[in-house]
Design an enzyme around this catalytic site. Structure first.
Site, PDB file in Angstrom:
ATOM      1  N   LYS A  92     -56.410 -55.100 -50.922  1.00 50.27           N
ATOM      2  CA  LYS A  92     -55.915 -54.162 -51.933  1.00 50.27           C
ATOM      3  C   LYS A  92     -54.713 -54.740 -52.686  1.00 50.27           C
ATOM      4  O   LYS A  92     -54.679 -54.721 -53.914  1.00 50.27           O
ATOM      5  CB  LYS A  92     -55.538 -52.826 -51.259  1.00 50.27           C
ATOM      6  CG  LYS A  92     -55.066 -51.760 -52.236  1.00 50.27           C
ATOM      7  CD  LYS A  92     -55.294 -50.370 -51.694  1.00 50.27           C
ATOM      8  CE  LYS A  92     -54.214 -49.916 -50.744  1.00 50.27           C
ATOM      9  NZ  LYS A  92     -52.970 -49.497 -51.423  1.00 50.27           N
ATOM     10  N   ARG A  97     -52.724 -57.205 -57.876  1.00 54.80           N
ATOM     11  CA  ARG A  97     -51.990 -58.302 -58.513  1.00 54.80           C
ATOM     12  C   ARG A  97     -52.901 -59.155 -59.385  1.00 54.80           C
ATOM     13  O   ARG A  97     -52.488 -59.657 -60.441  1.00 54.80           O
ATOM     14  CB  ARG A  97     -51.301 -59.155 -57.436  1.00 54.80           C
ATOM     15  CG  ARG A  97     -50.079 -58.442 -56.822  1.00 54.80           C
ATOM     16  CD  ARG A  97     -49.818 -58.921 -55.422  1.00 54.80           C
ATOM     17  NE  ARG A  97     -48.561 -58.442 -54.863  1.00 54.80           N
ATOM     18  CZ  ARG A  97     -48.412 -57.269 -54.240  1.00 54.80           C
ATOM     19  NH1 ARG A  97     -49.422 -56.433 -54.142  1.00 54.80           N
ATOM     20  NH2 ARG A  97     -47.233 -56.929 -53.732  1.00 54.80           N
ATOM     21  N   ASP A 124     -48.426 -51.506 -42.722  1.00 53.76           N
ATOM     22  CA  ASP A 124     -49.543 -50.581 -42.965  1.00 53.76           C
ATOM     23  C   ASP A 124     -50.439 -50.402 -41.732  1.00 53.76           C
ATOM     24  O   ASP A 124     -51.329 -49.557 -41.730  1.00 53.76           O
ATOM     25  CB  ASP A 124     -50.383 -51.065 -44.153  1.00 53.76           C
ATOM     26  CG  ASP A 124     -49.612 -50.933 -45.468  1.00 53.76           C
ATOM     27  OD1 ASP A 124     -48.650 -50.142 -45.525  1.00 53.76           O
ATOM     28  OD2 ASP A 124     -49.969 -51.632 -46.438  1.00 53.76           O
ATOM     29  N   LYS A 138     -44.277 -43.297 -46.989  1.00 52.64           N
ATOM     30  CA  LYS A 138     -45.541 -43.847 -47.504  1.00 52.64           C
ATOM     31  C   LYS A 138     -46.325 -42.704 -48.160  1.00 52.64           C
ATOM     32  O   LYS A 138     -45.752 -41.669 -48.472  1.00 52.64           O
ATOM     33  CB  LYS A 138     -46.328 -44.504 -46.359  1.00 52.64           C
ATOM     34  CG  LYS A 138     -45.656 -45.770 -45.807  1.00 52.64           C
ATOM     35  CD  LYS A 138     -45.693 -46.896 -46.808  1.00 52.64           C
ATOM     36  CE  LYS A 138     -44.919 -48.107 -46.344  1.00 52.64           C
ATOM     37  NZ  LYS A 138     -44.717 -49.100 -47.393  1.00 52.64           N
TER      38      LYS A 138
HETATM   39  C1  S3P Z   1     -47.622 -53.235 -50.697  1.00 49.02           C
HETATM   40  C2  S3P Z   1     -46.445 -53.306 -50.016  1.00 49.02           C
HETATM   41  C3  S3P Z   1     -46.096 -52.405 -48.922  1.00 49.02           C
HETATM   42  C4  S3P Z   1     -47.319 -51.696 -48.367  1.00 49.02           C
HETATM   43  C5  S3P Z   1     -48.203 -51.153 -49.443  1.00 49.02           C
HETATM   44  C6  S3P Z   1     -48.677 -52.263 -50.349  1.00 49.02           C
HETATM   45  C7  S3P Z   1     -47.859 -54.172 -51.820  1.00 49.02           C
HETATM   46  O1  S3P Z   1     -45.184 -51.434 -49.388  1.00 49.02           O
HETATM   47  O2  S3P Z   1     -46.920 -50.659 -47.481  1.00 49.02           O
HETATM   48  O3  S3P Z   1     -49.332 -50.520 -48.877  1.00 49.02           O
HETATM   49  O4  S3P Z   1     -49.012 -54.337 -52.245  1.00 49.02           O
HETATM   50  O5  S3P Z   1     -46.881 -54.776 -52.277  1.00 49.02           O
HETATM   51  P1  S3P Z   1     -43.594 -51.737 -49.450  1.00 49.02           P
HETATM   52  O6  S3P Z   1     -43.461 -53.044 -50.090  1.00 49.02           O
HETATM   53  O7  S3P Z   1     -42.984 -50.641 -50.231  1.00 49.02           O
HETATM   54  O8  S3P Z   1     -43.192 -51.725 -48.023  1.00 49.02           O
END
Ligand code: S3P
Length: 472
Positions: free
Chosen positions: A22, A27, A358, A385
């Site tokens: 994901k 990105r 996660d 979250k």
């Molecule tokens: C993500 C970063 C994480 C993660 C989220 C996806 C990302 O969050 O929990 O599901 O794609 O950069 P944080 O960077 O806020 O911890």
């Protein structure tokens, strides 16, 4: 709201591959949209979150070819019915016709990003460098996610950005008036967040000089890796990262590895069900994401990683690039083999937390089947979250007769070795829902998970993949 009904099974057996990661799918769309050239993204994750990103760029004039017309995330309070997008979940390739750094156009409508915090925070970085006004909206859960963490650095760079003020933070909707010439900053990120780091790096593409950031603890580095793949002027050294404005050049093809966060549900499922034997093919093994494997191995899990010849960290020069050569976004990839095994409780804390942030819900489930006590510390980020995941998991697992003590930023779980099937609630959080589904496979009796439509947020094919590997 749709219910997911799970009955206990004997074991998990099989060999499957998983939908794309994901974080990397988001990105890949973002960078392809603001790069020069056409990018084919293979194994793209067709989930609601990533489609929110796709739709945002389409609204800003980027041509994105999808195998079927995507249905934009609906304006709901969270969960949605699960059946409708099944066919989309099986298509994997999208083609993005890049507009270049300065080619986006003002969207006619606010950008609706559904449940996706990654879309909102990372897009804010890109929109900071645009000469137009944008409003970013989201569903009920997203409007509760704190945004000051990105607003503060982006304002320092010269962006006019504001959310809805509440207590000492700001929340979506966000209003952004970007500037084509941002100020470069030197910034130590006070929170541990890859999303914040990424937002600043993306804004750094539009800054007048070199932007320098420093993290407290290393978080997932997909943005840095993918920026390198698109030939950005970026240097990474330990916790520091420097970026200068430069045009992005499409690598032509990106192949997204399978999502280790989705794999985690099956890894734990196969571990806690005795006699299981599962192979997960082509999973992303970026070291900033593999904390789940390290922790489960420490707990005594029987996991073997078969790494593939990886192109990780090595930037292919444009001369050597053949258009048909597949690459994996220079991310390490491999197969993960899991056999059922007895776990033991351990303590989890410190630098490993962002490497498995996660996966904590599913680790909490694993701990219920470990001998002894498992303590997980420093997980306050879990409270902000998609839902407060400490509360959502404690509520449901306790209902299944797990023994858990909950504190503000930690949980202590006593392995009880068995759980009872119950009527549970995902609270519209995809990772809570999938954790409870795996719990139901091992529980005694029937488990009903209310509000399970949210699984589409990250893994629309979850049920179908599960059906392929369960042994009743
Ligand atoms: C993500 C970063 C994480 C993660 C989220 C996806 C990302 O969050 O929990 O599901 O794609 O950069 P944080 O960077 O806020 O911890």
């Amino acid at each position: 709201m749709s219910n997911l009904i799970i009955f206990p099974i004997k074991k998990i057996k099989g060999k499957i591959s998983l939908p794309g990661d994901k974080s990397m799918s988001h990105r890949a769309v973002m960078l392809s949209s603001i790069a020069g050239g056409i990018t084919e993204i293979e194994n793209f994750l067709f989930c609601e979150d990533c489609l929110a990103t796709v739709n945002a760029f389409k609204q800003m004039g980027v041509k994105i070819k999808l195998p079927v017309t995507p249905i934009p995330p609906r304006r709901t309070s969270g969960a949605t019915g699960q059946a409708s997008h099944k066919s989309q979940a099986r298509k994997t390739k999208i083609i993005v016709y890049g507009k270049g750094l300065r080619g986006l156009k003002k969207p006619a409508q606010p950008l609706y990003l559904g449940n996706s915090g990654t879309s909102m925070r990372l897009l804010s970085g890109i929109l900071s460098g645009q000469e137009f006004y944008t409003r970013l909206e989201g569903d009920e859960s997203l409007t509760k996610r704190p945004m000051k963490r990105i607003i503060t650095p982006l304002k320092l760079m010269g962006t006019e950005i504001k959310g809805k003020k509440r207590l000492s933070n700001e929340y979506p909707p966000l209003e952004i008036n970007g500037s084509p010439k941002l100020r470069a900053i030197k910034y130590k990120i006070p929170v541990v967040s890859a999303q914040v780091k990424s937002a600043i790096l993306l804004a750094g593409l539009y800054a007048n000089k070199e932007t320098e950031i420093e993290e407290i603890i290393k978080t997932r580095d997909h943005t840095e890796k993918m920026l390198k793949l698109f030939e950005a002027d970026i240097k990474v050294k330990g916790l520091k990262c420097k970026i200068k404005s430069s045009a992005l050049c499409s690598p032509e093809k990106i192949n997204i590895p399978g999502d280790i966060s989705s794999a985690a549900f099956f890894i734990v499922g196969a571990t806690i069900l005795a006699g299981s034997h599962l192979v997960l093919k082509n999973v992303g093994l970026n070291p900033t994401r593999t904390g789940i494997i390290d922790v489960l191995k420490k707990m005594g899990a029987d996991i073997t990683v078969h790494s593939q010849q990886s192109t990780a960290n090595s930037l292919q020069s444009p001369e050597n690039r053949t258009p048909n050569t597949e690459n994996r976004g220079f991310e390490p990839v491999g197969d993960i083999e899991i056999k059922g095994s007895q776990l033991k409780g351990i303590e989890i804390r410190g630098e490993i937390i962002p490497r498995l942030i996660d996966e904590i819900p599913i680790i909490m489930l694993a701990a219920c089947f470990a001998k002894g006590e498992t303590k997980i510390e420093g997980i306050e980020e879990l409270r902000i979250k998609e839902v407060d995941r400490i509360s959502s998991l404690c509520y449901n697992l306790k209902k299944m007769e797990a023994e858990i003590k909950e504190k503000k930023s930690e949980v202590i779980i006593k392995g009880v070795g068995k759980l009872k099937g119950e009527r549970l609630n995902s609270f519209a959080d995809h990772r809570t829902a999938m954790t409870l589904a795996i719990a139901g496979l091992k529980a005694k009796g029937k488990t009903v998970i209310e509000n399970s439509g949210c699984i589409k947020t990250s893994f629309p094919d979850f049920r179908e993949k599960l059906k392929e590997i369960v042994f009743v």
